[in-house]
Design a protein around this motif. Structure first.
Motif, PDB file in Angstrom:
ATOM      1  N   PHE A   1       0.797  -1.231   0.000  1.00 28.86           N
ATOM      2  CA  PHE A   1       0.000   0.000   0.000  1.00 28.86           C
ATOM      3  C   PHE A   1       0.829   1.280   0.000  1.00 28.86           C
ATOM      4  N   GLY A   2       2.144   1.173  -0.111  1.00 26.54           N
ATOM      5  CA  GLY A   2       3.010   2.346   0.048  1.00 26.54           C
ATOM      6  C   GLY A   2       2.691   3.511  -0.854  1.00 26.54           C
ATOM      7  N   GLY A   3       2.210   3.270  -2.035  1.00 29.40           N
ATOM      8  CA  GLY A   3       1.934   4.364  -2.962  1.00 29.40           C
ATOM      9  C   GLY A   3       0.624   5.075  -2.728  1.00 29.40           C
ATOM     10  N   LEU A   4      -0.172   4.584  -1.769  1.00 27.49           N
ATOM     11  CA  LEU A   4      -1.503   5.173  -1.544  1.00 27.49           C
ATOM     12  C   LEU A   4      -1.486   6.394  -0.636  1.00 27.49           C
ATOM     13  N   ILE A   5      -0.392   6.602   0.101  1.00 26.17           N
ATOM     14  CA  ILE A   5      -0.332   7.728   1.037  1.00 26.17           C
ATOM     15  C   ILE A   5       0.883   8.582   0.744  1.00 26.17           C
ATOM     16  N   ASN A   6       0.792   9.833   1.121  1.00 25.22           N
ATOM     17  CA  ASN A   6       1.897  10.752   0.896  1.00 25.22           C
ATOM     18  C   ASN A   6       3.048  10.476   1.840  1.00 25.22           C
ATOM     19  N   GLN A   7       4.233  10.869   1.438  1.00 23.74           N
ATOM     20  CA  GLN A   7       5.425  10.661   2.252  1.00 23.74           C
ATOM     21  C   GLN A   7       5.265  11.296   3.632  1.00 23.74           C
ATOM     22  N   GLY A   8       5.552  10.517   4.685  1.00 21.72           N
ATOM     23  CA  GLY A   8       5.485  11.049   6.049  1.00 21.72           C
ATOM     24  C   GLY A   8       4.101  11.027   6.656  1.00 21.72           C
ATOM     25  N   GLN A   9       3.091  10.582   5.896  1.00 21.29           N
ATOM     26  CA  GLN A   9       1.730  10.518   6.414  1.00 21.29           C
ATOM     27  C   GLN A   9       1.326   9.063   6.642  1.00 21.29           C
ATOM     28  N   THR A  10       0.368   8.868   7.495  1.00 22.60           N
ATOM     29  CA  THR A  10      -0.130   7.520   7.766  1.00 22.60           C
ATOM     30  C   THR A  10      -1.651   7.535   7.830  1.00 22.60           C
ATOM     31  N   THR A  11      -2.246   6.365   7.701  1.00 24.90           N
ATOM     32  CA  THR A  11      -3.685   6.226   7.935  1.00 24.90           C
ATOM     33  C   THR A  11      -3.881   5.177   9.020  1.00 24.90           C
ATOM     34  N   PHE A  12      -4.970   5.285   9.739  1.00 29.26           N
ATOM     35  CA  PHE A  12      -5.224   4.378  10.858  1.00 29.26           C
ATOM     36  C   PHE A  12      -5.284   2.931  10.392  1.00 29.26           C
ATOM     37  N   PHE A  13      -5.964   2.675   9.285  1.00 30.06           N
ATOM     38  CA  PHE A  13      -6.115   1.305   8.803  1.00 30.06           C
ATOM     39  C   PHE A  13      -4.765   0.691   8.442  1.00 30.06           C
TER      40      PHE A  13
END
Length: 392
Positions: free
Chosen positions: A78-90
């Motif tokens: 899933f690395g490409g789904l979020i911006n660098q340095g950001q995270t999602t709870f799931f």
């Protein structure tokens, strides 16, 4: 003053539990006294000593390492789904459950976990005055989870009388699964997670000994642990990985539903009464927060978070706790320890369903005493938080 409130809190818990006891004459007070002293000593050791700090630090750093390894797998997919340095709870909190579940499967397959669980349970049975099965089940619940634990004792489920079945189910609701401990540690201080795990183990026996007292004869005191059908290593690994994924998805779905419903109910209550539903529940739970050791000026706020856990689940409540940044360190610690258990309404259905899947008649028995299960498990959480509050 702190000690007086703690004593009051313990007396309130004992009083409320005694009032609902199924057989007050059968309560054995000596094991109760030993276990409450052990709870206090363990809370002091974990929260106020260098040895406790070392143990908690080691436990937390181990999970931190494991979560970093889990992150490798999550980032690969899933690395490409979020911006660098950001995270999602799931992605950052829930998906690592898959990796932890796989590790538990490996430890089960190699017979390491069954050995540890069995012999810790045997030692506990000497302390709590209960049967070997009850003690084994309490330790197994804290590692395997509230539904999986019943599979390991399914040979005896159909033969258990109602009072012993209650104790097994109460243990499952009072503890948490080791597969999601890492997720908790990303939401609240690991120190409180570890302390709650230990205190709840003894607290479950204490409350069950008052609420549901009985004696187990030597003839009844038999432990038969079910050995699963032999699978190949990779069959087992695939099964545990999928189980971990199911847990992550189920928790995500529960969070979406409960958070949205609470927001809706809060909106309705605010529009009609000028006060949110959570704030209203906060006033109901404030006295319990106070006897747990929370200062009265923060009791309503703390009570609101406690109520959120009961009507939804601990994940929703932990997210809510993270928003209350103005709470004192002491209050945050007490509430955090209260939150670490499966004591909520949805757990009644989960446990009853797990038992029913193994033995339909016994599943119906569990469903009938579901509210008493929740009552007892909530008393365990209040007791653990009260004892811990002495040393925060």
């Amino acid at each position: 003053m702190r000690y007086l409130i703690a004593i009051l809190g313990v007396l309130v818990v004992f009083g409320l539990t005694y009032a609902a006891s199924s057989d007050r004459r059968s309560i054995r007070y000596r094991p109760l006294f030993i276990m409450i002293v052990l709870q206090a000593l363990l809370a002091f050791a974990l929260l106020n000593t260098s040895v406790g700090e070392f143990l908690i630090g080691g436990f937390a750093s181990t999970f931190e390492k494991l979560l970093s390894y889990a992150g490798e797998g999550v980032n690969f997919v899933f690395g490409g789904l979020i911006n660098q340095g950001q995270t999602t709870f799931f992605l950052s909190v829930l998906l690592p459950i898959i990796f932890i579940s796989a590790l538990i499967g490996i430890l089960q397959y190699t017979k390491i976990l069954p050995f540890i669980i069995k012999y810790i349970g045997l030692v506990l049975s000497k302390i709590n005055g209960m049967g070997k099965l009850e003690s084994y089940n309490a330790v197994a619940s804290a590692i395997l989870g509230q539904s999986e634990v019943f599979i390991s004792v399914k040979k005896q489920i159909g033969m258990l009388p109602k009072h012993r079945l209650y104790t097994l189910c109460a243990s499952a609701m009072s503890t948490v699964s080791m597969s999601i401990v890492g997720a908790y540690m990303q939401m609240i201080n690991p120190k409180y997670v570890v302390t709650a795990l230990v205190l709840n183990l003894f607290g479950g026996f204490i409350i069950a000994s008052i609420l549901n007292p009985y004696s187990v004869s030597k003839e009844e005191d038999i432990l038969e642990v079910h050995d699963e059908e032999k699978q190949s290593f990779f069959e087992m690994l695939g099964e545990y990985i999928m189980d971990g994924f199911k847990v992550a998805v189920v928790v995500a779905a529960m969070l979406v539903g409960f958070v949205a419903l609470i927001a809706l109910i809060n909106g309705i209550f605010t529009g009609i009464f000028g006060i949110s539903f959570q704030q209203l529940l906060g006033y109901v739970f404030a006295p319990f927060a106070f006897v747990m050791g929370v200062p009265w000026k923060e009791a309503v706020e703390a009570g609101s978070i406690m109520a959120t856990k009961m009507v939804s689940n601990e994940f929703v409540a932990m997210l809510d706790l993270g928003k209350h940044t103005a709470l004192s360190v002491r209050t945050t610690g007490i509430v955090s320890i209260f939150l670490v258990s499966f004591a909520n309404f949805s757990s009644i259905g989960i446990i009853a369903g797990a038992v029913k899947g193994l033995h339909e008649k016994q599943g119906n028995v569990v469903a009938r005493f579901g509210l008493k299960l929740l009552y007892g498990a909530t008393m365990v959480s209040v007791l653990s938080a009260t004892v811990a509050g002495l040393f925060l």
